[in-house]
Write a protein that holds these residues in place. Structure first.
Motif, mmCIF file in Angstrom:
data_model
loop_
_atom_site.group_PDB
_atom_site.id
_atom_site.type_symbol
_atom_site.label_atom_id
_atom_site.label_comp_id
_atom_site.label_asym_id
_atom_site.label_seq_id
_atom_site.Cartn_x
_atom_site.Cartn_y
_atom_site.Cartn_z
ATOM 1 N N MET A 1 -7.403 -1.130 -5.909
ATOM 2 C CA MET A 1 -7.740 -0.191 -4.223
ATOM 3 C C MET A 1 -8.260 -1.945 -3.095
ATOM 4 N N LYS A 2 -9.156 -2.013 -3.792
ATOM 5 C CA LYS A 2 -10.747 -2.732 -3.117
ATOM 6 C C LYS A 2 -9.182 -3.905 -3.071
ATOM 7 N N VAL B 1 -16.328 0.891 -0.526
ATOM 8 C CA VAL B 1 -15.476 -0.084 -1.008
ATOM 9 C C VAL B 1 -15.506 0.157 -2.660
ATOM 10 N N ILE C 1 0.576 -0.928 0.111
ATOM 11 C CA ILE C 1 0.174 0.009 0.088
ATOM 12 C C ILE C 1 0.792 1.364 -0.097
ATOM 13 N N PHE D 1 -9.056 6.916 -0.883
ATOM 14 C CA PHE D 1 -8.637 5.641 -0.261
ATOM 15 C C PHE D 1 -9.033 5.565 1.390
ATOM 16 N N TRP E 1 -3.895 1.873 11.671
ATOM 17 C CA TRP E 1 -4.237 1.765 10.151
ATOM 18 C C TRP E 1 -4.695 3.126 9.337
ATOM 19 N N ILE F 1 -10.506 4.048 4.353
ATOM 20 C CA ILE F 1 -10.040 3.278 5.755
ATOM 21 C C ILE F 1 -9.949 4.155 7.262
ATOM 22 N N ASN G 1 -8.439 -5.753 5.728
ATOM 23 C CA ASN G 1 -9.606 -6.508 5.988
ATOM 24 C C ASN G 1 -10.103 -7.428 7.220
ATOM 25 N N CYS H 1 -6.302 -4.576 -2.036
ATOM 26 C CA CYS H 1 -5.658 -3.768 -0.303
ATOM 27 C C CYS H 1 -6.643 -3.625 0.466
ATOM 28 N N PHE H 2 -7.567 -2.861 0.084
ATOM 29 C CA PHE H 2 -8.850 -2.687 1.544
ATOM 30 C C PHE H 2 -9.120 -4.594 1.770
ATOM 31 N N SER H 3 -9.704 -5.282 1.630
ATOM 32 C CA SER H 3 -10.102 -6.615 1.241
ATOM 33 C C SER H 3 -8.647 -7.399 1.927
ATOM 34 N N TRP I 1 -13.736 2.970 7.951
ATOM 35 C CA TRP I 1 -13.218 1.528 8.347
ATOM 36 C C TRP I 1 -14.856 0.874 7.395
#
Length: 511
Positions: free
Chosen positions: A290-291, A283, A255, A271, A319, A275, A298, A293-295, A278
């Protein structure tokens, strides 16, 4: 193990006892002899050190180093008998005591802020160990030991890497204990085999995640990341901690590259907002990479929370702060803005990600979790702030030597460039100033670990915290050992994680 235990307790001379405990610690075996070591050091800490001082400079320096290393209170005044009447300089008669000077040099790095005697100890030892005529008469083993300390002093070395290196050095030392050496080799191989299984598991996780396919521009440094984590927490009992810290480390590196290299400012701002909230539903607004990365982030946080039966929100604030600091640096870079050093450090201490690593380590090391402790950790106490600062500044010194590459990659100006622009200093002057900041932070950290509350911060967390700074000193000593590992770093990784030590004894000899 019993033979070594007997050696500690069987009424040997104090000098030999101190040397044995120092060797046990450097060989990575202190946890096996915790009670015996603390019993000896407790007795030492309660007397006036006259017996130690009579044993000479080497024993006195080892005593000082061990007592501070294991959390006992001891004053720099223990060295008064080795100094002139004003206690300003060390006695000239000590200038040829190479073994004593080496121990004094290593002990000087345990200094607290303002300890002038320790500053004098370091300069005196360094001056006399590096005299040209002295170098010409050094025995091989002593020359190697001095070179080892001058390369990086003992207190700033990664303990588990030091254990591996010291096994080879200890084998050549006069007075070496064969029983201790064999135990060290067997113990190292046992722990290494555990780390190897964990590394294989981490590789399977990273392959399944397949982020490299979606985010091809990011750094793929799984081996270096796991090596870094082992440096922070190497004890075999903390495998789940290493597993999750490795996953988090890889996600942070990925990231970070998104912010530095690939993402547009509009995407990065969105993004960061998601975050911060949260916002799992939000998303859908993100681009695909980026989806992913977030997934992954999480899932990792939920995995920790589910394993420990903790609230999965425990680490979200950390974070959010991290990615906000990434965004600040992305804006600085895109605008070509070079901040003041103070402004840079305020943000860089967060963007170094040390607070995320240590906050998570506290949870994963199963330290007692209370609302008060979590709030204290979130308030960025010195036990987190100082190693994070050292981490960032060591990284800056390593990467500022190749400014053009870093800036082309998307990195903001480092502390070196910030200081140069603000003061008009040359690069050499700026690097010396940043090195001084690192040294000051180490002294502050030494004092912090001596005074911080043990019930509030268990020793295993204190060790992880200082090991973060040690790993930074090691990884960035000769360049960027994470993003562009040198031959030396690659060799260290092989010796620590891949190559076992030949030993003739069996595991039953450890009993």
């Amino acid at each position: 193990m019993q033979e070594v235990r007997n050696q500690i307790n069987d009424g040997i001379k104090l000098q030999r006892q101190l040397e044995l405990i120092e060797a046990i610690d450097r060989l990575g075996l202190a946890s096996l002899f915790h009670e015996e070591i603390y019993q000896v050091l407790s007795v030492l800490s309660l007397n006036n050190y006259k017996e130690v001082i009579l044993c000479g400079l080497r024993s006195t320096a080892i005593c000082f180093q061990l007592l501070r290393r294991f959390g006992f209170q001891i004053s720099e005044g223990i060295f008064d008998d080795f100094m002139d009447g004003d206690h300003n300089t060390f006695l000239p008669t000590l200038s040829d005591d190479l073994i004593g000077l080496l121990s004094l040099y290593n002990a000087s790095y345990m200094a607290f802020p303002g300890e002038k005697k320790m500053e004098s100890a370091r300069s005196f030892a360094l001056k006399n160990m590096t005299r040209k005529n002295m170098q010409e008469i050094l025995p091989g083993s002593i020359e190697s030991a001095i070179g080892h300390a001058l390369d990086l002093p003992l207190h700033r070395r990664m303990p588990w890497m030091e254990a591996r290196m010291y096994i080879d050095m200890y084998e050549l030392e006069d007075g070496m204990s064969p029983a201790l050496l064999h135990l060290a080799k067997i113990h190292f191989n046992k722990v290494q085999s555990i780390h190897q299984k964990e590394l294989k598991h981490a590789g399977s996780w990273w392959t399944r995640l397949d982020l490299g396919k979606t985010i091809s521009f990011s750094r793929d440094r799984l081996m270096e990341c796991f090596f870094y984590v082992v440096g922070i927490v190497h004890h075999p009992d903390y495998g789940f901690c290493r597993e999750k810290l490795t996953q988090v480390g890889m996600l942070i590196a990925t990231i970070d590259d998104v912010y530095d290299v690939y993402g547009s400012l509009e995407e990065l701002e969105l993004f960061t907002q998601i975050i911060d909230r949260w916002d799992i539903k939000g998303v859908v607004e993100l681009p695909y990479y980026m989806k992913i990365c977030f997934s992954a982030l999480n899932d990792t946080i939920n995995g920790v929370a589910n394993h420990l039966y903790a609230d999965d929100r425990f680490n979200i604030l950390q974070w959010a702060d991290l990615f906000k600091s990434f965004l600040v640096e992305a804006k600085w870079h895109k605008k070509g803005y070079i901040p003041t050093l103070k402004e840079y450090l305020s943000n860089a201490s967060i963007s170094a990600a040390g607070h995320v690593i240590l906050f998570l380590a506290y949870i994963l090391l199963k330290c007692k979790i209370t609302k008060e402790t979590l709030q204290l950790l979130q308030d960025f106490p010195n036990i987190i702030r100082l190693p994070s600062l050292i981490f960032r500044l060591c990284n800056d010194l390593a990467t500022s030597s190749n400014i053009q590459v870093e800036q082309e990659r998307g990195d903001v100006a480092t502390s070196v460039q910030c200081y140069m622009k603000e003061t008009g200093a040359s690069e050499e002057e700026a690097r010396l100033y940043i090195s001084m900041l690192i040294s000051d932070a180490w002294n502050d950290m030494n004092e912090e670990y001596s005074t911080c509350s043990k019930p509030q911060f268990p020793q295993r967390f204190i060790d992880a915290s200082i090991n973060l700074a040690r790993m930074a000193s090691f990884m960035y000593q000769h360049g960027d050992g994470f993003s562009a590992p040198s031959h030396q770093i690659k060799g260290s990784i092989k010796s620590l994680l891949l190559n076992s030590i030949s030993n003739n004894l069996n595991e039953r000899d450890m009993q």
